[in-house]
Write a protein that holds these residues in place. Structure first.
Motif, PDB file in Angstrom:
ATOM      1  N   PHE A 108       8.257   4.680  -7.780  1.00 46.96           N
ATOM      2  CA  PHE A 108       8.978   4.641  -6.522  1.00 46.96           C
ATOM      3  C   PHE A 108       8.757   5.950  -5.766  1.00 46.96           C
ATOM      4  O   PHE A 108       8.687   7.016  -6.371  1.00 46.96           O
ATOM      5  CB  PHE A 108      10.474   4.412  -6.755  1.00 46.96           C
ATOM      6  CG  PHE A 108      10.791   3.033  -7.248  1.00 46.96           C
ATOM      7  CD1 PHE A 108      10.551   1.926  -6.446  1.00 46.96           C
ATOM      8  CD2 PHE A 108      11.304   2.838  -8.511  1.00 46.96           C
ATOM      9  CE1 PHE A 108      10.833   0.653  -6.902  1.00 46.96           C
ATOM     10  CE2 PHE A 108      11.591   1.569  -8.976  1.00 46.96           C
ATOM     11  CZ  PHE A 108      11.348   0.468  -8.167  1.00 46.96           C
ATOM     12  N   ALA A 109       8.631   5.822  -4.447  1.00 47.54           N
ATOM     13  CA  ALA A 109       8.406   6.984  -3.595  1.00 47.54           C
ATOM     14  C   ALA A 109       9.159   6.782  -2.288  1.00 47.54           C
ATOM     15  O   ALA A 109       9.499   5.656  -1.917  1.00 47.54           O
ATOM     16  CB  ALA A 109       6.912   7.149  -3.322  1.00 47.54           C
ATOM     17  N   ASN A 110       9.420   7.858  -1.587  1.00 46.31           N
ATOM     18  CA  ASN A 110      10.070   7.781  -0.288  1.00 46.31           C
ATOM     19  C   ASN A 110       9.179   6.948   0.633  1.00 46.31           C
ATOM     20  O   ASN A 110       8.029   7.326   0.882  1.00 46.31           O
ATOM     21  CB  ASN A 110      10.292   9.187   0.277  1.00 46.31           C
ATOM     22  CG  ASN A 110      11.031   9.163   1.596  1.00 46.31           C
ATOM     23  OD1 ASN A 110      10.927   8.221   2.378  1.00 46.31           O
ATOM     24  ND2 ASN A 110      11.779  10.213   1.855  1.00 46.31           N
ATOM     25  N   PRO A 111       9.687   5.830   1.167  1.00 48.50           N
ATOM     26  CA  PRO A 111       8.845   4.950   1.975  1.00 48.50           C
ATOM     27  C   PRO A 111       8.401   5.557   3.306  1.00 48.50           C
ATOM     28  O   PRO A 111       7.488   5.039   3.940  1.00 48.50           O
ATOM     29  CB  PRO A 111       9.719   3.718   2.203  1.00 48.50           C
ATOM     30  CG  PRO A 111      11.113   4.195   2.021  1.00 48.50           C
ATOM     31  CD  PRO A 111      11.056   5.323   1.032  1.00 48.50           C
ATOM     32  N   LEU A 112       9.018   6.650   3.699  1.00 48.73           N
ATOM     33  CA  LEU A 112       8.666   7.272   4.974  1.00 48.73           C
ATOM     34  C   LEU A 112       7.677   8.419   4.824  1.00 48.73           C
ATOM     35  O   LEU A 112       7.250   9.003   5.813  1.00 48.73           O
ATOM     36  CB  LEU A 112       9.938   7.754   5.681  1.00 48.73           C
ATOM     37  CG  LEU A 112      10.976   6.647   5.942  1.00 48.73           C
ATOM     38  CD1 LEU A 112      12.224   7.229   6.580  1.00 48.73           C
ATOM     39  CD2 LEU A 112      10.391   5.535   6.776  1.00 48.73           C
ATOM     40  N   CYS A 113       7.333   8.746   3.581  1.00 46.03           N
ATOM     41  CA  CYS A 113       6.334   9.791   3.327  1.00 46.03           C
ATOM     42  C   CYS A 113       4.954   9.157   3.208  1.00 46.03           C
ATOM     43  O   CYS A 113       4.813   8.038   2.746  1.00 46.03           O
ATOM     44  CB  CYS A 113       6.652  10.531   2.029  1.00 46.03           C
ATOM     45  SG  CYS A 113       8.138  11.523   2.126  1.00 46.03           S
ATOM     46  N   SER A 114       3.957   9.855   3.623  1.00 45.01           N
ATOM     47  CA  SER A 114       2.561   9.412   3.473  1.00 45.01           C
ATOM     48  C   SER A 114       2.327   7.995   4.001  1.00 45.01           C
ATOM     49  O   SER A 114       1.906   7.109   3.259  1.00 45.01           O
ATOM     50  CB  SER A 114       2.147   9.474   1.997  1.00 45.01           C
ATOM     51  OG  SER A 114       2.388  10.733   1.442  1.00 45.01           O
ATOM     52  N   PRO A 115       2.588   7.755   5.285  1.00 46.94           N
ATOM     53  CA  PRO A 115       2.386   6.406   5.832  1.00 46.94           C
ATOM     54  C   PRO A 115       0.982   5.866   5.549  1.00 46.94           C
ATOM     55  O   PRO A 115      -0.003   6.591   5.625  1.00 46.94           O
ATOM     56  CB  PRO A 115       2.582   6.600   7.337  1.00 46.94           C
ATOM     57  CG  PRO A 115       3.365   7.849   7.471  1.00 46.94           C
ATOM     58  CD  PRO A 115       2.993   8.712   6.292  1.00 46.94           C
ATOM     59  N   GLY A 116       0.930   4.617   5.171  1.00 39.21           N
ATOM     60  CA  GLY A 116      -0.340   3.951   4.909  1.00 39.21           C
ATOM     61  C   GLY A 116      -0.909   4.195   3.527  1.00 39.21           C
ATOM     62  O   GLY A 116      -1.967   3.657   3.198  1.00 39.21           O
ATOM     63  N   SER A 117      -0.219   4.975   2.702  1.00 36.37           N
ATOM     64  CA  SER A 117      -0.781   5.295   1.388  1.00 36.37           C
ATOM     65  C   SER A 117      -0.002   4.679   0.233  1.00 36.37           C
ATOM     66  O   SER A 117      -0.248   5.010  -0.915  1.00 36.37           O
ATOM     67  CB  SER A 117      -0.832   6.810   1.203  1.00 36.37           C
ATOM     68  OG  SER A 117       0.479   7.337   1.106  1.00 36.37           O
ATOM     69  N   MET A 118       0.959   3.801   0.539  1.00 41.92           N
ATOM     70  CA  MET A 118       1.751   3.179  -0.524  1.00 41.92           C
ATOM     71  C   MET A 118       2.161   1.779  -0.113  1.00 41.92           C
ATOM     72  O   MET A 118       2.086   1.414   1.055  1.00 41.92           O
ATOM     73  CB  MET A 118       2.974   4.023  -0.846  1.00 41.92           C
ATOM     74  CG  MET A 118       4.036   4.035   0.239  1.00 41.92           C
ATOM     75  SD  MET A 118       5.468   5.031  -0.183  1.00 41.92           S
ATOM     76  CE  MET A 118       4.809   6.668   0.040  1.00 41.92           C
ATOM     77  N   ASP A 119       2.589   1.006  -1.109  1.00 41.30           N
ATOM     78  CA  ASP A 119       3.133  -0.319  -0.848  1.00 41.30           C
ATOM     79  C   ASP A 119       4.587  -0.165  -0.422  1.00 41.30           C
ATOM     80  O   ASP A 119       5.324   0.651  -0.983  1.00 41.30           O
ATOM     81  CB  ASP A 119       3.072  -1.189  -2.113  1.00 41.30           C
ATOM     82  CG  ASP A 119       1.649  -1.521  -2.511  1.00 41.30           C
ATOM     83  OD1 ASP A 119       0.790  -1.620  -1.610  1.00 41.30           O
ATOM     84  OD2 ASP A 119       1.399  -1.685  -3.712  1.00 41.30           O
ATOM     85  N   LEU A 120       4.991  -0.939   0.568  1.00 40.01           N
ATOM     86  CA  LEU A 120       6.375  -0.959   1.025  1.00 40.01           C
ATOM     87  C   LEU A 120       6.979  -2.302   0.655  1.00 40.01           C
ATOM     88  O   LEU A 120       6.325  -3.343   0.780  1.00 40.01           O
ATOM     89  CB  LEU A 120       6.447  -0.749   2.540  1.00 40.01           C
ATOM     90  CG  LEU A 120       5.823   0.542   3.062  1.00 40.01           C
ATOM     91  CD1 LEU A 120       5.893   0.576   4.583  1.00 40.01           C
ATOM     92  CD2 LEU A 120       6.506   1.753   2.455  1.00 40.01           C
ATOM     93  N   THR A 121       8.222  -2.285   0.214  1.00 44.02           N
ATOM     94  CA  THR A 121       8.857  -3.518  -0.227  1.00 44.02           C
ATOM     95  C   THR A 121      10.362  -3.454   0.005  1.00 44.02           C
ATOM     96  O   THR A 121      10.927  -2.383   0.174  1.00 44.02           O
ATOM     97  CB  THR A 121       8.550  -3.786  -1.721  1.00 44.02           C
ATOM     98  OG1 THR A 121       9.022  -5.073  -2.078  1.00 44.02           O
ATOM     99  CG2 THR A 121       9.163  -2.735  -2.617  1.00 44.02           C
ATOM    100  N   ALA A 122      10.981  -4.611   0.010  1.00 43.30           N
ATOM    101  CA  ALA A 122      12.438  -4.743   0.093  1.00 43.30           C
ATOM    102  C   ALA A 122      12.813  -6.061  -0.582  1.00 43.30           C
ATOM    103  O   ALA A 122      12.007  -6.986  -0.643  1.00 43.30           O
ATOM    104  CB  ALA A 122      12.905  -4.740   1.544  1.00 43.30           C
ATOM    105  N   ASP A 123      14.027  -6.135  -1.098  1.00 43.80           N
ATOM    106  CA  ASP A 123      14.483  -7.356  -1.758  1.00 43.80           C
ATOM    107  C   ASP A 123      14.649  -8.481  -0.736  1.00 43.80           C
ATOM    108  O   ASP A 123      15.031  -8.249   0.410  1.00 43.80           O
ATOM    109  CB  ASP A 123      15.816  -7.129  -2.452  1.00 43.80           C
ATOM    110  CG  ASP A 123      15.681  -6.279  -3.711  1.00 43.80           C
ATOM    111  OD1 ASP A 123      14.583  -5.745  -3.970  1.00 43.80           O
ATOM    112  OD2 ASP A 123      16.683  -6.153  -4.435  1.00 43.80           O
TER     113      ASP A 123
END
Length: 182
Positions: free
Chosen positions: A65-80
């Protein structure tokens, strides 16, 4: 649109933080209309709850898990997923059943019998161990079995609930190769 419904006024107070996906409602409406028009059926399987939540938006980077607002475009974003929101979007267009936990769904659909067939098909101990581990990961209440949910969408003209949604299945989680006696 679904967000303008009065039920939201009754559920939340000013200042409450909730996650809502208008695009999910739009897609669910299209899916419900297509299913009813074509006498189809759909399953929605994902992690989530049967109510509107807040603070489930998160980033995942390198399997952590990582802060979703850090490093835009470099991680998967998800929500329940809010399954109650999807059902509400489909009302008057299609019939929805569930959600039920993935473990219950898979047991109702015969995962234990399938596991037994696969175990009989190989004498390799490592393969057998991997099969049982995969079974447990998919069905165990401490893993995907409880976290993931299954929602069925049927035509508005359908009668009766699909088998997995009609009645609970008794399963011995400690023995994945035991035969279901219900």
């Amino acid at each position: 649109m679904v967000l303008r419904d009065q039920r939201f006024d009754a559920l939340f107070d000013k200042g409450d933080r909730v996650e809502v996906s208008p695009e999910s409602a739009r897609i669910m409406i299209q899916l419900a209309d297509w299913i009813s028009a074509n006498n189809g059926m759909g399953l929605i399987i994902d992690y989530g709850a049967d109510w509107t939540q807040g603070d489930t938006f998160r980033g995942i980077k390198s399997h952590r898990f990582a802060n979703p607002l850090c490093s835009p475009g470099s991680m998967d974003l998800t929500a329940d997923v809010d399954f109650s929101y999807l059902r509400f979007a489909a009302k008057d267009r299609a019939k929805c059943y569930g959600p039920i936990e993935q473990g219950s769904f898979l047991h109702s659909m015969g995962i234990q019998a399938r596991l037994q067939q696969l175990l009989k098909s190989t004498a390799d101990d490592k393969v057998q161990k991997d099969l049982v581990e995969c079974y447990r990961r998919l069905t165990d209440v401490h893993s995907m079995g409880r976290v993931y949910k299954v929602l069925a969408v049927l035509p508005s003209s359908s009668t009766g609930a699909p088998v997995p949604f009609a009645q609970p299945t008794a399963v011995d989680p400690g023995n994945p190769t035991a035969t279901d006696s219900t």
